[in-house]
Enzyme design. Structure first.
Site, short mmCIF file in Angstrom:
data_model
loop_
_atom_site.label_atom_id
_atom_site.label_comp_id
_atom_site.label_asym_id
_atom_site.label_seq_id
_atom_site.Cartn_x
_atom_site.Cartn_y
_atom_site.Cartn_z
N HIS A 125 -3.53 -5.83 2.61
CA HIS A 125 -3.19 -6.01 4.02
C HIS A 125 -3.70 -7.39 4.40
O HIS A 125 -4.19 -8.13 3.54
CB HIS A 125 -3.86 -4.92 4.85
CG HIS A 125 -3.34 -3.55 4.51
ND1 HIS A 125 -2.12 -3.10 4.95
CD2 HIS A 125 -3.87 -2.57 3.76
CE1 HIS A 125 -1.93 -1.87 4.48
NE2 HIS A 125 -2.97 -1.52 3.76
N CYS B 245 0.81 -1.21 0.00
CA CYS B 245 0.00 0.00 0.00
C CYS B 245 0.86 1.27 0.00
O CYS B 245 1.48 1.58 -1.01
CB CYS B 245 -0.97 -0.06 1.18
SG CYS B 245 -2.49 0.86 0.92
N ARG C 186 -12.72 5.84 -1.80
CA ARG C 186 -11.62 4.93 -1.50
C ARG C 186 -12.01 3.54 -1.99
O ARG C 186 -13.20 3.23 -2.11
CB ARG C 186 -11.37 4.84 0.01
CG ARG C 186 -10.93 6.14 0.66
CD ARG C 186 -10.67 5.93 2.15
NE ARG C 186 -9.48 5.12 2.40
CZ ARG C 186 -8.24 5.60 2.38
NH1 ARG C 186 -8.02 6.87 2.10
NH2 ARG C 186 -7.21 4.82 2.65
N1 GLN Z 1 -2.32 6.84 1.62
C1 GLN Z 1 -2.45 5.77 0.73
C2 GLN Z 1 -3.81 5.66 0.09
O1 GLN Z 1 -4.84 5.85 0.74
C3 GLN Z 1 -2.01 4.48 1.41
C4 GLN Z 1 -3.05 3.82 2.28
C5 GLN Z 1 -2.54 2.61 3.00
O2 GLN Z 1 -1.32 2.36 3.09
N2 GLN Z 1 -3.44 1.83 3.59
O3 GLN Z 1 -3.83 5.41 -1.09
#
Ligand code: GLN
Length: 237
Positions: free
Chosen positions: A197, A98, A133
């Protein structure tokens, strides 16, 4: 004569700032499998202001973090960037998750539109999406090996690969890199980047064994690691 002690030295890049959803579990998974074949796994935090000498490590974890943590890590990463790139070009294995995955590329755009420079270790880039998101469970399939991987994604960034990299897998369920080209993650040399994750190596024992083998073959090329690892059962959660 005592048996040779084999070991894998892991650099946990910015692990105090970039450890979303317990990404450290990737190291625990690696250790879990390694100890079954008599290999020790040690890990060392490499964070703000610390030296990173590519010769001192056999594996690296660069976990996820939110935009804020990434904005703190990014300038410091430039300081050790050439050494991280040397590690990668010498086929050092890295699992980059990520936010860490994004920072190994050319740049990423934060949710608020701010551009953050990566270290260009791979020719990938990450655009933003201002108001949405990608959140949820993901399943992908690697077209070369046929292996399936499972994980959980939570990111705003939309990452695009160049023709110098290949995806970690094609999306079966979920959004993956950008929600449009069907790619999830990246493979470049021995860098495995992903939005998963879970942590990814805990949930996907097949990938953990694959990466462990890469690290061991690179460090101890005369040992038949493939046969040793064939006796280890990968676990899935
Ligand atoms: N800031 C990044 C995004 O939202 C990474 C998020 C994360 O590592 N979970 O794309």
């Amino acid at each position: 004569m005592t048996e040779q002690q084999y070991n894998v030295r892991v650099a946990h890049l910015y692990g105090d700032l970039m450890n979303t959803y317990g990404d450290y579990g990737n190291i625990i998974a690696l250790r879990y499998y390694a100890q079954q074949i008599g290999v020790e796994v040690s890990d060392q935090l490499v964070s703000l202001g610390d030296d990173f000498n590519a010769d001192n490590f056999d594996f690296a974890l660069f976990g996820g973090g939110q935009d804020y943590e990434q904005s703190i890590v990014a300038p410091d990463l430039q300081r050790i960037g050439s050494e991280v790139r040397r590690f990668i070009e010498n086929d050092g294995p890295i699992i980059a998750v990520c936010g860490g995955y994004q920072l190994l590329g050319n740049y990423f755009i934060m949710a608020d539109g701010t551009r953050v420079e990566g270290i260009g270790a791979m020719n990938i880039y990450t655009e933003n999406q201002a108001t949405t998101r990608f959140i949820g469970n993901v399943t992908i399939k690697n077209p070369e090996t046929g292996e399936e991987y499972h994980g959980f994604e939570n990111h705003q960034g939309r990452t695009y690969l160049s023709n110098q990299e290949r995806p970690l897998g094609k999306v079966v369920i979920g959004n993956g890199n950008n929600g449009e080209d069907g790619n999830e993650g990246v493979i470049y040399r021995n860098v495995f980047g992903t939005y998963f994750h879970g942590p990814i190596l805990t949930r996907n024992g097949n990938l953990a064994l694959r990466m462990l083998e890469l690290a061991l073959v690179r460090k101890y090329p005369t040992v038949d690691w493939h046969s040793k690892l064939a006796n280890v059962t990968p676990e899935f959660f």
